[in-house]
Scaffold this motif. Structure first.
Motif, PDB file in Angstrom:
ATOM      1  N   GLU A 123       0.823  -1.148   0.052  1.00 14.74           N
ATOM      2  CA  GLU A 123      -0.148   0.091   0.121  1.00 14.74           C
ATOM      3  C   GLU A 123       0.799   1.196  -0.134  1.00 14.74           C
ATOM      4  O   GLU A 123       0.584   2.365  -0.864  1.00 14.74           O
ATOM      5  CB  GLU A 123      -0.877  -0.030   1.149  1.00 14.74           C
ATOM      6  N   LEU A 124       1.890   1.248   0.813  1.00 19.55           N
ATOM      7  CA  LEU A 124       2.840   2.361   0.697  1.00 19.55           C
ATOM      8  C   LEU A 124       3.606   2.635  -0.509  1.00 19.55           C
ATOM      9  O   LEU A 124       3.778   4.039  -0.865  1.00 19.55           O
ATOM     10  CB  LEU A 124       3.794   2.246   2.228  1.00 19.55           C
ATOM     11  N   GLU A 181       2.385   2.092  -3.611  1.00 19.25           N
ATOM     12  CA  GLU A 181       1.213   2.574  -4.291  1.00 19.25           C
ATOM     13  C   GLU A 181       1.202   4.219  -4.060  1.00 19.25           C
ATOM     14  O   GLU A 181       1.107   4.958  -4.883  1.00 19.25           O
ATOM     15  CB  GLU A 181      -0.144   1.932  -4.132  1.00 19.25           C
ATOM     16  N   MET A 182       1.144   4.476  -2.467  1.00 18.91           N
ATOM     17  CA  MET A 182       1.105   5.988  -2.363  1.00 18.91           C
ATOM     18  C   MET A 182       2.378   6.679  -2.763  1.00 18.91           C
ATOM     19  O   MET A 182       2.288   7.929  -3.205  1.00 18.91           O
ATOM     20  CB  MET A 182       0.924   5.845  -0.895  1.00 18.91           C
ATOM     21  N   GLU A 183       3.390   6.069  -2.506  1.00 19.07           N
ATOM     22  CA  GLU A 183       4.668   6.697  -3.074  1.00 19.07           C
ATOM     23  C   GLU A 183       4.780   7.205  -4.711  1.00 19.07           C
ATOM     24  O   GLU A 183       5.301   8.021  -5.067  1.00 19.07           O
ATOM     25  CB  GLU A 183       6.151   5.787  -2.527  1.00 19.07           C
ATOM     26  N   SER A 197       2.265   7.570  -6.358  1.00 22.23           N
ATOM     27  CA  SER A 197       0.927   8.305  -6.876  1.00 22.23           C
ATOM     28  C   SER A 197       1.424   9.682  -7.423  1.00 22.23           C
ATOM     29  O   SER A 197       2.371  10.221  -7.169  1.00 22.23           O
ATOM     30  CB  SER A 197       0.043   8.305  -5.673  1.00 22.23           C
ATOM     31  N   GLU A 255       0.119  14.968   0.683  1.00 22.94           N
ATOM     32  CA  GLU A 255      -1.117  14.025   1.084  1.00 22.94           C
ATOM     33  C   GLU A 255      -0.492  12.645   0.838  1.00 22.94           C
ATOM     34  O   GLU A 255      -1.349  11.701   1.654  1.00 22.94           O
ATOM     35  CB  GLU A 255      -2.060  14.302  -0.369  1.00 22.94           C
ATOM     36  N   ARG A 256       0.403  12.518   0.464  1.00 23.95           N
ATOM     37  CA  ARG A 256       0.878  10.862   0.272  1.00 23.95           C
ATOM     38  C   ARG A 256       1.277  10.635   1.806  1.00 23.95           C
ATOM     39  O   ARG A 256       1.166   9.316   2.134  1.00 23.95           O
ATOM     40  CB  ARG A 256       2.220  10.795  -0.594  1.00 23.95           C
ATOM     41  N   ARG A 306      -2.039   9.972   3.860  1.00 24.23           N
ATOM     42  CA  ARG A 306      -2.584   8.906   3.314  1.00 24.23           C
ATOM     43  C   ARG A 306      -1.700   7.485   4.094  1.00 24.23           C
ATOM     44  O   ARG A 306      -2.326   6.441   4.540  1.00 24.23           O
ATOM     45  CB  ARG A 306      -2.787   8.489   1.982  1.00 24.23           C
ATOM     46  N   ALA A 307      -0.403   7.705   3.960  1.00 20.90           N
ATOM     47  CA  ALA A 307       0.426   6.409   4.367  1.00 20.90           C
ATOM     48  C   ALA A 307       0.240   6.246   5.740  1.00 20.90           C
ATOM     49  O   ALA A 307       0.218   5.301   6.348  1.00 20.90           O
ATOM     50  CB  ALA A 307       1.960   6.848   3.926  1.00 20.90           C
ATOM     51  N   SER A 325      -2.917   4.801   6.645  1.00 22.42           N
ATOM     52  CA  SER A 325      -3.314   3.476   6.398  1.00 22.42           C
ATOM     53  C   SER A 325      -2.525   2.700   7.419  1.00 22.42           C
ATOM     54  O   SER A 325      -3.062   1.494   7.646  1.00 22.42           O
ATOM     55  CB  SER A 325      -2.519   3.250   5.179  1.00 22.42           C
ATOM     56  N   ILE A 373       9.054   8.943   0.657  1.00 24.08           N
ATOM     57  CA  ILE A 373       7.844   9.928   0.437  1.00 24.08           C
ATOM     58  C   ILE A 373       8.254  11.530   1.196  1.00 24.08           C
ATOM     59  O   ILE A 373       8.080  12.453   0.651  1.00 24.08           O
ATOM     60  CB  ILE A 373       6.763   9.459   1.175  1.00 24.08           C
TER      61      ILE A 373
END
Length: 229
Positions: free
Chosen positions: A72-73, A75-77, A79, A85-86, A89-90, A93, A137
């Protein structure tokens, strides 16, 4: 998800929760598959439909807590969101995952030494990946000017420490337990710890803005004089 797959997932979740509680109470070696089956309310032969060994349960914990979080992290990195915001969200999560099953996290943290070699390697690789993605991030935010210059790895360790500690004090079944509020507050605290001071007062993204508003309202409510005083 089909009905059969959904039932299997529910049973696996129940198995993990019951096993985590038994391992914490009796120890890994002191817990048998028969104990786990009885705690769930099924027979031992029925248990083999879902797991074959206690080691497999630990492997499921590694997959569900560590490897999924790392994915999941990642994917956020990758994005296109702002770095603020990253980061928000990280942290949310990671925190929500721990809030959902704190006993599982505590068990895995305490039981790393008894994992098989393959599971231990997977678990350690997952933890390294989580740290690496969060560090990346933060480094991205520094390069973009959103965050103040700092050691991204040290900042990531500090933020993850705050998230991980949730497993030791948060109780999902406690009256008023609010995982979303906990996740929002930790995300806001993480953001404010690295955001440049000339930008920190303007949270980036709807989640960060909402968390800031909640935090400000809670502060005002705590310091309002009592009625009639």
């Amino acid at each position: 998800m089909t009905g059969s797959a959904s039932r299997r997932q529910l049973m696996e979740n129940e198995l993990l929760d019951r096993a985590a509680a038994l391992f914490a109470e009796r120890g890994f070696e002191g817990t048998t598959l028969k104990d786990i089956a009885e705690a769930v309310g099924i027979t031992r032969p029925s248990l083999y439909h879902y797991i074959k060994s206690k080691d497999e349960l630990l492997g499921m914990l590694v997959s569900g807590l560590t490897e999924t979080a790392a994915a999941e992290l990642a994917e956020m990195e990758a994005s296109e969101l702002s770095w603020s915001e990253r980061l928000t969200r990280a942290v949310r999560s990671v925190t929500l995952r721990i809030c959902a099953h704190p006993s599982r996290f505590r068990l895995l943290d305490r039981s790393e030494h008894i994992l098989s070699e393959s599971f231990r390697r997977r678990h350690q690789a997952g933890k390294r990946a989580i740290l690496a993605h969060l560090s990346a991030i933060i480094d991205g935010g520094i390069k973009s000017g959103e965050f103040w210059p700092t050691d991204g790895r040290v900042a990531a360790f500090s933020i993850l420490g705050s998230c991980n500690w949730v497993a030791w004090w948060f109780r999902p079944d406690a009256p008023g337990a609010a995982p979303e509020a906990v996740a929002d507050q930790l995300a806001l605290m993480a953001l404010r710890s690295v955001a440049r001071t000339d930008r920190a007062s303007v949270p980036v993204g709807p989640r960060a803005a909402l968390a800031a508003i909640r935090a400000d309202l809670e502060y005002v409510e705590r310091h309002l004089p009592a009625e009639g005083s």
